[in-house]
Design a protein around this motif. Structure first.
Motif, PDB file in Angstrom:
ATOM      1  N   ASN A 359       0.815  -1.218   0.000  1.00 54.53           N
ATOM      2  CA  ASN A 359       0.000   0.000   0.000  1.00 54.53           C
ATOM      3  C   ASN A 359       0.849   1.270   0.000  1.00 54.53           C
ATOM      4  OD1 ASN A 359       0.936  -0.141   2.648  1.00 54.53           O
ATOM      5  ND2 ASN A 359      -1.041  -0.840   3.447  1.00 54.53           N
ATOM      6  N   VAL A 360       2.172   1.090  -0.001  1.00 53.87           N
ATOM      7  CA  VAL A 360       3.095   2.220  -0.134  1.00 53.87           C
ATOM      8  C   VAL A 360       4.174   1.825  -1.138  1.00 53.87           C
ATOM      9  CG1 VAL A 360       4.768   3.704   1.032  1.00 53.87           C
ATOM     10  CG2 VAL A 360       2.706   2.970   2.242  1.00 53.87           C
ATOM     11  N   ILE A 361       4.425   2.691  -2.115  1.00 53.98           N
ATOM     12  CA  ILE A 361       5.480   2.417  -3.101  1.00 53.98           C
ATOM     13  C   ILE A 361       6.475   3.570  -3.096  1.00 53.98           C
ATOM     14  CG2 ILE A 361       6.041   1.977  -5.520  1.00 53.98           C
ATOM     15  CD1 ILE A 361       3.309   0.845  -5.944  1.00 53.98           C
ATOM     16  N   LYS A 508      -3.063   4.806 -12.520  1.00 49.21           N
ATOM     17  CA  LYS A 508      -3.622   3.462 -12.339  1.00 49.21           C
ATOM     18  C   LYS A 508      -3.352   2.933 -10.933  1.00 49.21           C
ATOM     19  CE  LYS A 508      -3.532   1.813 -17.132  1.00 49.21           C
ATOM     20  NZ  LYS A 508      -2.952   0.819 -18.067  1.00 49.21           N
ATOM     21  N   LEU A 509      -2.163   3.224 -10.427  1.00 51.99           N
ATOM     22  CA  LEU A 509      -1.822   2.766  -9.077  1.00 51.99           C
ATOM     23  C   LEU A 509      -2.725   3.416  -8.031  1.00 51.99           C
ATOM     24  CD1 LEU A 509       2.087   2.753  -9.284  1.00 51.99           C
ATOM     25  CD2 LEU A 509       0.575   0.765  -9.256  1.00 51.99           C
ATOM     26  N   ARG A 510      -3.038   4.691  -8.225  1.00 48.68           N
ATOM     27  CA  ARG A 510      -3.953   5.361  -7.297  1.00 48.68           C
ATOM     28  C   ARG A 510      -5.334   4.720  -7.371  1.00 48.68           C
ATOM     29  NH1 ARG A 510      -1.699   9.817  -9.876  1.00 48.68           N
ATOM     30  NH2 ARG A 510       0.075  10.656  -8.721  1.00 48.68           N
ATOM     31  N   GLN A 511      -5.779   4.392  -8.586  1.00 46.53           N
ATOM     32  CA  GLN A 511      -7.076   3.740  -8.751  1.00 46.53           C
ATOM     33  C   GLN A 511      -7.105   2.371  -8.073  1.00 46.53           C
ATOM     34  OE1 GLN A 511      -7.806   3.622 -13.005  1.00 46.53           O
ATOM     35  NE2 GLN A 511      -9.026   5.502 -12.937  1.00 46.53           N
ATOM     36  N   MET A 512      -5.956   1.721  -8.001  1.00 39.97           N
ATOM     37  CA  MET A 512      -5.873   0.405  -7.372  1.00 39.97           C
ATOM     38  C   MET A 512      -5.814   0.497  -5.844  1.00 39.97           C
ATOM     39  SD  MET A 512      -3.190  -1.428 -10.017  1.00 39.97           S
ATOM     40  CE  MET A 512      -3.496  -3.121  -9.528  1.00 39.97           C
ATOM     41  N   GLY A 513      -5.778   1.712  -5.326  1.00 41.62           N
ATOM     42  CA  GLY A 513      -5.824   1.879  -3.878  1.00 41.62           C
ATOM     43  C   GLY A 513      -4.479   2.003  -3.196  1.00 41.62           C
ATOM     44  N   ILE A 514      -3.420   2.272  -3.954  1.00 43.02           N
ATOM     45  CA  ILE A 514      -2.117   2.492  -3.326  1.00 43.02           C
ATOM     46  C   ILE A 514      -2.189   3.791  -2.519  1.00 43.02           C
ATOM     47  CG2 ILE A 514       0.353   2.831  -3.697  1.00 43.02           C
ATOM     48  CD1 ILE A 514      -0.673   0.029  -4.412  1.00 43.02           C
ATOM     49  N   GLU A 515      -2.041   3.689  -1.216  1.00 47.88           N
ATOM     50  CA  GLU A 515      -2.278   4.821  -0.321  1.00 47.88           C
ATOM     51  C   GLU A 515      -1.251   5.940  -0.478  1.00 47.88           C
ATOM     52  OE1 GLU A 515      -2.341   3.316   3.634  1.00 47.88           O
ATOM     53  OE2 GLU A 515      -3.947   1.870   3.237  1.00 47.88           O
ATOM     54  N   LYS A 516      -0.018   5.570  -0.680  1.00 49.13           N
ATOM     55  CA  LYS A 516       1.038   6.576  -0.667  1.00 49.13           C
ATOM     56  C   LYS A 516       2.114   6.233  -1.681  1.00 49.13           C
ATOM     57  CE  LYS A 516       3.990   8.955   2.758  1.00 49.13           C
ATOM     58  NZ  LYS A 516       3.299  10.254   2.696  1.00 49.13           N
ATOM     59  N   MET A 517       2.541   7.229  -2.451  1.00 48.40           N
ATOM     60  CA  MET A 517       3.641   7.047  -3.394  1.00 48.40           C
ATOM     61  C   MET A 517       4.699   8.106  -3.102  1.00 48.40           C
ATOM     62  SD  MET A 517       1.805   5.891  -6.953  1.00 48.40           S
ATOM     63  CE  MET A 517       0.305   6.841  -6.811  1.00 48.40           C
ATOM     64  N   VAL A 518       5.925   7.645  -2.932  1.00 49.96           N
ATOM     65  CA  VAL A 518       7.022   8.501  -2.501  1.00 49.96           C
ATOM     66  C   VAL A 518       8.138   8.423  -3.526  1.00 49.96           C
ATOM     67  CG1 VAL A 518       8.674   8.948  -0.647  1.00 49.96           C
ATOM     68  CG2 VAL A 518       6.433   8.011  -0.105  1.00 49.96           C
ATOM     69  N   MET A 519       8.780   9.559  -3.794  1.00 50.45           N
ATOM     70  CA  MET A 519       9.943   9.564  -4.676  1.00 50.45           C
ATOM     71  C   MET A 519      11.188   9.823  -3.840  1.00 50.45           C
ATOM     72  SD  MET A 519      10.665  11.788  -8.116  1.00 50.45           S
ATOM     73  CE  MET A 519      10.667  13.375  -7.300  1.00 50.45           C
ATOM     74  N   LEU A 520      12.185   8.946  -3.979  1.00 53.37           N
ATOM     75  CA  LEU A 520      13.439   9.070  -3.244  1.00 53.37           C
ATOM     76  C   LEU A 520      14.559   9.359  -4.233  1.00 53.37           C
ATOM     77  CD1 LEU A 520      13.132   5.945  -0.896  1.00 53.37           C
ATOM     78  CD2 LEU A 520      12.280   8.257  -0.493  1.00 53.37           C
ATOM     79  N   ALA A 603      11.541  -5.652 -19.126  1.00 54.56           N
ATOM     80  CA  ALA A 603      11.671  -4.504 -20.021  1.00 54.56           C
ATOM     81  C   ALA A 603      11.815  -3.241 -19.194  1.00 54.56           C
ATOM     82  CB  ALA A 603      10.450  -4.399 -20.929  1.00 54.56           C
ATOM     83  N   ASP A 604      12.315  -2.190 -19.809  1.00 50.28           N
ATOM     84  CA  ASP A 604      12.457  -0.914 -19.132  1.00 50.28           C
ATOM     85  C   ASP A 604      11.109  -0.192 -19.174  1.00 50.28           C
ATOM     86  OD1 ASP A 604      14.015   0.821 -17.714  1.00 50.28           O
ATOM     87  OD2 ASP A 604      14.669   1.946 -19.463  1.00 50.28           O
ATOM     88  N   ARG A 605      10.066  -0.875 -18.620  1.00 50.23           N
ATOM     89  CA  ARG A 605       8.692  -0.400 -18.755  1.00 50.23           C
ATOM     90  C   ARG A 605       8.024  -0.276 -17.385  1.00 50.23           C
ATOM     91  NH1 ARG A 605       6.159  -2.120 -23.492  1.00 50.23           N
ATOM     92  NH2 ARG A 605       4.217  -1.389 -22.524  1.00 50.23           N
ATOM     93  N   LEU A 606       7.823   0.953 -16.943  1.00 54.83           N
ATOM     94  CA  LEU A 606       7.176   1.189 -15.659  1.00 54.83           C
ATOM     95  C   LEU A 606       5.715   0.747 -15.678  1.00 54.83           C
ATOM     96  CD1 LEU A 606       7.703   2.487 -12.848  1.00 54.83           C
ATOM     97  CD2 LEU A 606       6.807   4.624 -13.793  1.00 54.83           C
ATOM     98  N   PHE A 611       0.074  -4.252 -13.514  1.00 51.42           N
ATOM     99  CA  PHE A 611      -0.300  -5.642 -13.796  1.00 51.42           C
ATOM    100  C   PHE A 611       0.301  -6.587 -12.769  1.00 51.42           C
ATOM    101  CE2 PHE A 611       0.550  -9.770 -15.898  1.00 51.42           C
ATOM    102  CZ  PHE A 611      -0.770 -10.169 -16.071  1.00 51.42           C
ATOM    103  N   ALA A 612       1.538  -6.304 -12.340  1.00 54.58           N
ATOM    104  CA  ALA A 612       2.172  -7.151 -11.316  1.00 54.58           C
ATOM    105  C   ALA A 612       1.341  -7.142 -10.033  1.00 54.58           C
ATOM    106  CB  ALA A 612       3.593  -6.656 -11.035  1.00 54.58           C
TER     107      ALA A 612
END
Length: 675
Positions: A359-361, A508-520, A603-606, A611-612
């Motif tokens: 739930n956090v990426i 799409k990730l937000r639609q899937m319910g990922i609560e938080k996305m962080v960039m490091l 592949a170099d495909r985000l 799908f994963a």
């Protein structure tokens, strides 16, 4: 001799069988080959049913002496129990006590009581159920086994104008091979002549062919080659011929590594499988004690020993955790196989289940959210400095580095210099999260951020340079100062643009319910803010050293969060190792990324990331369904058989039926579609 003919038994088969039983999944049997090939087990089951049917007719129609039916039942025992006995024997040799033995014991008990028909029915249904189960499971394995058939067995090696067809195992690094139109590529290598479009779907999951072109002058480092110049074994050439220099032997190719890792993944247990193993550890002894007690029930209830023994055998059949044992491994196998077809390498049941709980990426910036191919946008000389001095100095130092930012600075400054020559730099040293140091004609040169400049000079940065740096960084650019012999020459700035698919992937990730996305990122905070604003990431974190990224992952994991970290699998290794699930981008050409990550996007495909997660969640749902089916059936059958409401026949039908249902349910994962 008859057994050898029937089984087609040889030492290779024996070794395969031993290997299979030495694996972690005790109930995951292979498809038996023999006199009738892979259909031998199915044909034996059918023969068992055929003889059982004749026995029934003789016994109940009384066409001839009913006692003749026993001979047909014994024949049904032989064909129905042949593979069951063989597997039980191999398991006991390995010190294991498996379900096959329990079924044989129940069938022998039925025969001992004179209930030959019941025993034959048990072995027939058990063998038929296993044959169907093996057939269904083989469908999942085919997706993995087909990987081995991707690479061609031979290659055409060129020696001058001479062409020689040889086995791929005989290829050596540096050999030149000819790739004909519409043929499979035999080795990982560099295109040195010709150009063509190559279908890489089998390795990277890319749906469209990728254009390849020659560049024979590039250094022979496969991992650092651009995608347009390198090819993978097992991919399919398009309409034009090419010549390829072999850079990896067959056993070291990307395809070989994938096959090895997928096979290893098949045996890795998931958290749910560990739970079922613990459950079986206590449940099986409980069942055996219960069966023994039921065998002596005639001592306390008004019934014969025969009736007590028969009931005990019925309970033994109904309580065997056959469906439970296969419920999780079948789903993991199918999930791993489906992921591999999409160019996603999942390293076993653990990551496959855990990915769905994320739930956090945390995203690395460079090369993950951005293209990782920055370009020089600004080269601003300090007051009184000749621009070409700044260009020559920056180009000389960055020529020694293979970092993407260094390449961008080198290419940009060389373009500005035109035909001017640059000095030769030496003693280059990378300074973690700060910049680089080198020498030109004995003079020390530093290119890096504010931290490095203050560290080297021991003074504050000139105000005008600091303001220029700030303005560049506000625009999302990575700016670096150039210092030579304590004299500031100026600033160079580069910009790494975000990936084309990044914004849609994050949506799409937000639609899937990922609560938080962080960039490091190790870049300046303003650079991180600029990229994050364009991608709608609400928590960008800049100026991070490797240990800071580890701390960030640990802080994100607080509060029962499941954290995934996605990066290149090398530069962010400590952070990736700290995350609950580590995901490597563009791992097809990097052995380190393949081997260090839990999940590798080949592949170099985000845009493969959603799908994963979808596949992982689907796998978790199917595993839960399988557990309910298997445990529910046991919970229903045990009381029914203890009370005498169900006999061996119905118990074995329900038992084998539930086993087949969980396998077929797991195979639904093979048809999960990408959005």
């Amino acid at each position: 001799m008859f057994l050898y003919l029937v089984m087609g038994f040889d030492q290779k088969k024996k070794n395969q069988l031993d290997d299979r039983h030495q694996g972690e999944n005790q109930h995951d049997h292979g498809v038996h080959a023999g006199l009738f090939g892979n259909l031998t087990e199915m044909i034996f089951a059918i023969l068992s049913g055929f003889l059982l049917g004749i026995g029934f007719l003789l016994q109940y129609l009384k066409v001839i002496s009913p006692s003749m039916a026993i001979y047909f039942y014994i024949g049904a025992y032989f064909f129905g129990g042949f593979f069951t006995l063989k597997e039980a024997y191999e398991a006991i040799r390995q010190g294991k006590f498996e379900i096959d033995f329990l079924m044989l014991f129940a069938a022998a008990g039925a025969g001992f009581l004179g209930e030959w028909a019941e025993g034959a029915l048990l072995l027939f249904l058990f063998s038929l159920g296993h044959a169907l189960e093996h057939y269904a499971m083989n469908r999942a394995r085919k997706s993995i086994a087909e990987l081995s058939d991707l690479a061609p067995p031979t290659a055409i090696r060129l020696s001058g104008t001479e062409q020689q067809e040889i086995g791929i195992e005989a290829l050596n690094i540096g050999d030149i091979i000819l790739i004909k139109p519409n043929s499979k590529i035999a080795a990982d290598g560099l295109v040195v002549k010709g150009s063509s479009a190559v279908n890489q779907a089998a390795i990277t999951g890319e749906s469209l062919p990728v254009s390849k072109m020659a560049n024979p002058s590039i250094k022979l480092d496969f991992e650092k080659l651009k995608n347009e110049h390198r090819v993978f074994a097992g991919t399919i050439n398009g309409a034009h011929s090419m010549e390829v220099k072999v850079l990896r032997k067959a056993k070291d190719s990307t395809l070989s590594r994938i096959i090895k890792l997928v096979n290893e993944a098949e045996s890795q247990k998931s958290p749910t499988q560990h739970f079922t193993d613990k459950f079986e550890k206590y449940f099986v002894p409980f069942v055996l004690v219960l069966v023994i007690l039921l065998m002596f029930a005639f001592l306390v209830v008004d019934e014969s020993f025969k009736e007590s023994f028969y009931r005990a055998m019925a309970v033994l059949v109904s309580a065997s955790p056959c469906a439970l044992a296969i419920s999780t491994p079948s789903a993991v196998l199918a999930g791993v196989a489906r992921a591999a077809r999409a160019g996603i390498l999942v390293k076993g049941g653990g990551p496959l289940e855990n990915m769905g709980q994320v739930n956090v990426i945390a995203f690395d910036k460079t090369g993950t959210l951005t293209e990782g191919k920055p370009r020089l946008t600004d080269a601003i000389p300090h007051e009184g400095i000749e621009p070409r001095l700044l260009y020559r100095t920056a180009a000389a130092v960055e020529a020694l580095s293979d970092h993407p930012l260094a390449k961008a600075i080198y290419d940009g400054t060389i373009e500005r210099l035109g035909t001017d020559k640059i000095s030769e730099a030496n003693e280059m040293e990378a300074l973690t999260a700060r910049g680089v140091r080198a020498k030109i004609n004995g003079e020390e040169v530093f290119i890096g951020n504010r931290l490095l400049m203050r560290e080297v000079t021991g003074k504050h940065i000139p105000e005008d340079l600091d303001l220029q740096m700030t303005q560049l960084e506000k625009n999302g650019k990575t700016a670096m100062m150039v210092l030579r012999n304590d004299q500031y020459l100026g600033i160079v700035a580069v910009l790494d643009v975000e990936r084309e698919e990044a914004k849609e992937t994050l949506r799409k990730l937000r639609q899937m319910g990922i609560e938080k996305m962080v960039m490091l990122t190790g870049d300046h905070q303003s650079v991180a803010n600029s990229i994050a604003e364009r991608l709608h990431i609400n928590d960008p974190r800049g100026n991070l050293l490797p240990e800071d990224k580890v701390k960030a992952i640990k802080s994100l994991a607080k509060g029962n969060h499941t954290v995934a970290m996605i990066g290149d699998g090398v530069n962010d290794a400590p952070a990736l190792a700290t995350a609950d699930v580590s995901i490597a981008m563009g791992a097809a050409g990097s052995p380190v990324a393949l081997e260090t990550s839990d999940i590798a996007l080949m592949a170099d495909r985000l845009d493969k990331l959603p799908f994963a997660i979808k596949l992982s969640r689907k796998t978790a749902r199917i595993i839960k369904q399988n557990l309910w089916i298997s445990l529910g059936m046991v919970a229903i059958l045990i009381p029914l058989t203890i009370s005498g409401l169900a006999t061996i026949g119905p118990a074995v039908v329900a038992h084998e039926g539930s086993t087949l249902v969980v396998v077929l349910n797991a195979l639904r994962l093979l048809s999960v579609k990408e959005d």
